[in-house]
Design a protein around this motif. Structure first.
Motif, mmCIF file in Angstrom:
data_model
loop_
_atom_site.group_PDB
_atom_site.id
_atom_site.type_symbol
_atom_site.label_atom_id
_atom_site.label_comp_id
_atom_site.label_asym_id
_atom_site.label_seq_id
_atom_site.Cartn_x
_atom_site.Cartn_y
_atom_site.Cartn_z
ATOM 1 N N HIS A 346 0.834 -1.204 0.000
ATOM 2 C CA HIS A 346 0.000 0.000 0.000
ATOM 3 C C HIS A 346 0.870 1.256 0.000
ATOM 4 C CE1 HIS A 346 -3.332 2.677 0.863
ATOM 5 N NE2 HIS A 346 -2.686 3.129 1.914
ATOM 6 N N LYS A 347 1.938 1.226 0.797
ATOM 7 C CA LYS A 347 2.844 2.370 0.852
ATOM 8 C C LYS A 347 3.540 2.575 -0.488
ATOM 9 C CE LYS A 347 5.186 5.644 2.955
ATOM 10 N NZ LYS A 347 4.524 6.877 3.437
ATOM 11 N N LEU A 348 4.041 1.493 -1.080
ATOM 12 C CA LEU A 348 4.740 1.606 -2.354
ATOM 13 C C LEU A 348 3.814 2.124 -3.451
ATOM 14 C CD1 LEU A 348 6.888 -1.670 -2.361
ATOM 15 C CD2 LEU A 348 7.668 0.670 -1.961
ATOM 16 N N ASN A 349 2.578 1.648 -3.457
ATOM 17 C CA ASN A 349 1.627 2.088 -4.483
ATOM 18 C C ASN A 349 1.230 3.548 -4.315
ATOM 19 O OD1 ASN A 349 1.428 -0.291 -6.011
ATOM 20 N ND2 ASN A 349 -0.016 -1.191 -4.556
ATOM 21 N N VAL A 354 10.250 9.725 -7.934
ATOM 22 C CA VAL A 354 10.850 10.823 -8.706
ATOM 23 C C VAL A 354 12.233 10.432 -9.228
ATOM 24 C CG1 VAL A 354 9.580 12.607 -7.476
ATOM 25 C CG2 VAL A 354 11.782 11.833 -6.569
ATOM 26 N N SER A 355 12.762 9.302 -8.781
ATOM 27 C CA SER A 355 14.063 8.839 -9.252
ATOM 28 C C SER A 355 13.875 7.689 -10.235
ATOM 29 C CB SER A 355 14.924 8.373 -8.076
ATOM 30 O OG SER A 355 14.274 7.322 -7.386
ATOM 31 N N GLU A 356 14.956 7.333 -10.909
ATOM 32 C CA GLU A 356 14.876 6.261 -11.893
ATOM 33 C C GLU A 356 15.011 4.885 -11.252
ATOM 34 O OE1 GLU A 356 16.765 8.705 -15.696
ATOM 35 O OE2 GLU A 356 17.743 6.896 -14.925
ATOM 36 N N ARG A 357 15.522 4.824 -10.024
ATOM 37 C CA ARG A 357 15.742 3.535 -9.389
ATOM 38 C C ARG A 357 15.076 3.491 -8.015
ATOM 39 N NH1 ARG A 357 21.662 1.594 -9.485
ATOM 40 N NH2 ARG A 357 21.974 3.156 -7.859
ATOM 41 N N VAL A 358 14.459 2.330 -7.724
ATOM 42 C CA VAL A 358 13.818 2.090 -6.438
ATOM 43 C C VAL A 358 14.589 0.974 -5.741
ATOM 44 C CG1 VAL A 358 11.707 1.351 -5.264
ATOM 45 C CG2 VAL A 358 11.564 2.787 -7.314
ATOM 46 N N VAL A 359 15.046 1.256 -4.516
ATOM 47 C CA VAL A 359 15.840 0.296 -3.755
ATOM 48 C C VAL A 359 15.048 -0.125 -2.516
ATOM 49 C CG1 VAL A 359 17.977 -0.113 -2.489
ATOM 50 C CG2 VAL A 359 17.999 1.299 -4.558
ATOM 51 N N LEU A 360 14.893 -1.432 -2.337
ATOM 52 C CA LEU A 360 14.217 -1.960 -1.159
ATOM 53 C C LEU A 360 15.278 -2.493 -0.198
ATOM 54 C CD1 LEU A 360 11.260 -2.442 -0.210
ATOM 55 C CD2 LEU A 360 11.520 -4.798 -0.992
ATOM 56 N N ASP A 361 15.360 -1.877 0.976
ATOM 57 C CA ASP A 361 16.358 -2.245 1.977
ATOM 58 C C ASP A 361 15.699 -3.138 3.028
ATOM 59 O OD1 ASP A 361 18.234 -2.464 3.978
ATOM 60 O OD2 ASP A 361 18.706 -0.327 4.068
ATOM 61 N N VAL A 362 16.071 -4.435 3.027
ATOM 62 C CA VAL A 362 15.480 -5.381 3.984
ATOM 63 C C VAL A 362 16.497 -5.792 5.048
ATOM 64 C CG1 VAL A 362 13.798 -6.244 2.320
ATOM 65 C CG2 VAL A 362 16.021 -7.375 2.512
ATOM 66 N N ARG A 374 7.122 -13.370 -1.157
ATOM 67 C CA ARG A 374 6.593 -13.466 -2.523
ATOM 68 C C ARG A 374 5.954 -12.148 -2.961
ATOM 69 N NH1 ARG A 374 1.672 -17.645 -4.018
ATOM 70 N NH2 ARG A 374 1.010 -16.683 -5.977
ATOM 71 N N MET A 375 5.210 -11.533 -2.049
ATOM 72 C CA MET A 375 4.554 -10.266 -2.378
ATOM 73 C C MET A 375 5.569 -9.163 -2.643
ATOM 74 S SD MET A 375 1.486 -10.600 0.432
ATOM 75 C CE MET A 375 0.837 -8.946 0.228
ATOM 76 N N LEU A 376 6.647 -9.114 -1.837
ATOM 77 C CA LEU A 376 7.669 -8.087 -2.037
ATOM 78 C C LEU A 376 8.340 -8.246 -3.393
ATOM 79 C CD1 LEU A 376 9.437 -7.885 1.449
ATOM 80 C CD2 LEU A 376 7.586 -6.461 0.555
ATOM 81 N N LYS A 377 8.694 -9.460 -3.739
ATOM 82 C CA LYS A 377 9.351 -9.694 -5.022
ATOM 83 C C LYS A 377 8.429 -9.355 -6.188
ATOM 84 C CE LYS A 377 12.298 -13.455 -3.292
ATOM 85 N NZ LYS A 377 12.621 -14.905 -3.421
ATOM 86 N N GLU A 378 7.168 -9.765 -6.070
ATOM 87 C CA GLU A 378 6.228 -9.487 -7.153
ATOM 88 C C GLU A 378 6.020 -7.986 -7.323
ATOM 89 O OE1 GLU A 378 5.058 -11.542 -9.266
ATOM 90 O OE2 GLU A 378 3.588 -10.282 -10.287
ATOM 91 N N GLN A 379 5.968 -7.255 -6.209
ATOM 92 C CA GLN A 379 5.786 -5.809 -6.300
ATOM 93 C C GLN A 379 7.006 -5.147 -6.940
ATOM 94 O OE1 GLN A 379 3.058 -4.368 -5.855
ATOM 95 N NE2 GLN A 379 3.542 -2.196 -5.869
ATOM 96 N N LEU A 380 8.208 -5.620 -6.592
ATOM 97 C CA LEU A 380 9.401 -5.079 -7.235
ATOM 98 C C LEU A 380 9.376 -5.329 -8.741
ATOM 99 C CD1 LEU A 380 12.241 -6.012 -4.702
ATOM 100 C CD2 LEU A 380 11.481 -3.702 -5.331
ATOM 101 N N GLN A 381 8.929 -6.506 -9.139
ATOM 102 C CA GLN A 381 8.840 -6.794 -10.569
ATOM 103 C C GLN A 381 7.871 -5.843 -11.252
ATOM 104 O OE1 GLN A 381 8.623 -10.932 -11.747
ATOM 105 N NE2 GLN A 381 7.136 -10.461 -13.348
ATOM 106 N N ARG A 382 6.770 -5.538 -10.594
ATOM 107 C CA ARG A 382 5.782 -4.641 -11.199
ATOM 108 C C ARG A 382 6.294 -3.201 -11.252
ATOM 109 N NH1 ARG A 382 -0.271 -6.908 -9.960
ATOM 110 N NH2 ARG A 382 0.238 -9.114 -10.257
ATOM 111 N N ILE A 383 7.080 -2.834 -10.258
ATOM 112 C CA ILE A 383 7.697 -1.499 -10.300
ATOM 113 C C ILE A 383 8.641 -1.409 -11.499
ATOM 114 C CG2 ILE A 383 9.320 0.033 -9.116
ATOM 115 C CD1 ILE A 383 8.061 -0.893 -6.478
#
Length: 416
Positions: A346-349, A354-362, A374-383
């Motif tokens: 929900h937060k990501l959506n 504003v940048s060209e790259r999105v980094v997820l820090d886990v 699984r949800m995190l990976k799928e959301q990154l793919q959609r981004i």
């Protein structure tokens, strides 16, 4: 982007779509008109977000799925002790329409069987209430739970009342033991109208979400019930909601639930979400065959079983969002369960990248459920499919591998 969770719910429906066991009940004429292929699901989080798939907007009569909601209303109006005067809270081990009472005090064993539900119905708006006034109060409450004005299927109500010999026998039995004071016909009339409310699975998911949310309707924010009432209702549902299949249900699915003969099925995870399904074919216990299959899949995939000891509960999964540099860096923390992952999505959506790259820090994530990963990976793919570069900071391999469903790998931020 398509909503990931709705897509997942659609996949669950596809997995059970060819399960054609069970029969549509024939003892109520209106139920025979249902399409046996109807299949829908909806989910409502306690944050008020609703996800749905399949036939989520099909109208059908609520039937016995109304029982926990009216039980909660009676508790709210009368208090637990008064409600216990007319219905206990022990599983019956019998069919939902069995003519049986507790031997010691001639009271129904619980409010989820017909005898208990008829007795509880008679408490609403006071025992001296007319049928019309009682039904008005019930429909007003159900409508507030759903967040919209619900209507009655008048044809179904008339049809069911004409064939209500067994429920009339139950009502006469209750009246003979002074459990109810109203005439048996009026008591059954009121209960039958309660069961004839027209709902969708979306309605039921929101209504279930209200019980899961401690009595606060998650979409409208209106407080309808006390938390103690919700706790009592969910407790009784957990042991009695699935009739004589309740024990198997709790072992396999592990969440409070209630079924109805129109094919509806609801469940709720306290503090997290409400779920509802529709599939009209029933098993011998009177529960939706495909609905049960869907809930079993959801419980396994999402880690919803109340008795699960596999994962700790986490909260505030998004620690920070940093857009001050060249990259947008989203830092996560705690335990990534399904509900935590849903908050992250929900937060990501909601972000405007504003940048060209999105980094997820886990790197601050201490544990995660397979569904959350699984949800995190799928959301990154959609981004990435939306046109952005992606990367992760994952020094402890919390994601258990970086391969996405399309076969590609998520780059490590430090390698770029």
């Amino acid at each position: 982007m398509h909503n990931l969770i709705s897509d997942y719910l659609g996949e669950i429906l596809d997995d059970v779509r060819d399960h054609v066991d069970g029969e549509i009940p024939t003892y109520i004429t209106s139920l025979t008109k249902a399409d046996p292929d109807w299949l829908g699901i909806a989910m409502c989080t306690t944050s008020g977000r609703v996800y749905e798939a399949g036939d989520a907007e099909v109208l059908f009569t609520i039937q016995s799925v109304s029982k926990p909601f009216i039980y909660a209303l009676a508790l709210q109006e009368c208090g637990l002790e008064r409600v216990l005067d007319v219905a206990g809270m022990e599983p019956s081990g019998e069919a939902f329409n069995e003519l049986s009472l507790r031997e010691e005090d001639k009271r129904p064993l619980n409010p989820m069987i017909n005898a208990g539900a008829i007795a509880v119905n008679q408490l609403i708006n006071g025992e001296d209430s007319s049928v019309e006034d009682r039904v008005d109060v019930i429909f007003d409450f159900l409508s507030k739970l759903a967040g919209r004005e619900l209507e009655m299927d008048e044809e179904s109500a008339v049809d069911e009342l004409e064939k209500a010999d067994r429920n009339l026998s139950i009502a006469h039995m209750l009246r003979s033991h002074d459990v109810i004071v109203d005439a048996a016909h009026d008591a059954v009339d009121s209960y039958t109208r309660q069961c004839s409310a027209l709902v969708t699975v979306r309605d039921l998911a929101v209504m279930s979400g209200t019980l899961a949310n401690g009595g606060v309707q998650p979409v409208t924010g209106e407080k309808l019930l006390d938390p103690e009432v919700c706790r009592q209702t969910l407790s009784v549902m957990s042991s009695c909601g699935m009739y004589d299949a309740a024990g198997r249900w709790m072992a396999r699915v592990g969440i409070p639930a209630k079924s109805g003969v129109s094919g509806g099925l609801i469940g709720m995870l306290p503090g997290q979400l409400g779920i509802a399904t529709l599939s009209p074919r029933l098993d011998p216990a009177g529960n939706s065959v495909r609905g049960v299959d869907v809930f079993e899949d959801l419980s396994t995939d999402m880690g919803l079983h109340l008795m699960s000891t596999e994962h700790r509960t986490g909260s505030h999964a998004v620690r920070s969002v940093d857009r001050s540099g060249e990259d947008t860096i989203i830092t996560l923390q705690g335990v990534v369960t399904f509900t935590a992952a849903e908050e992250i999505l929900h937060k990501l959506n909601s972000l405007d990248f504003v940048s060209e790259r999105v980094v997820l820090d886990v790197s601050r994530v201490i544990d995660s459920h397979s569904m959350g990963r699984r949800m995190l990976k799928e959301q990154l793919q959609r981004i990435r499919e939306a046109g952005y570069d992606i990367a992760v900071v994952d020094p402890d391999a919390e994601l258990r591998g970086r391969q996405l469903s399309d076969g590609s790998q998520i780059p490590l931020a430090e390698d770029l």
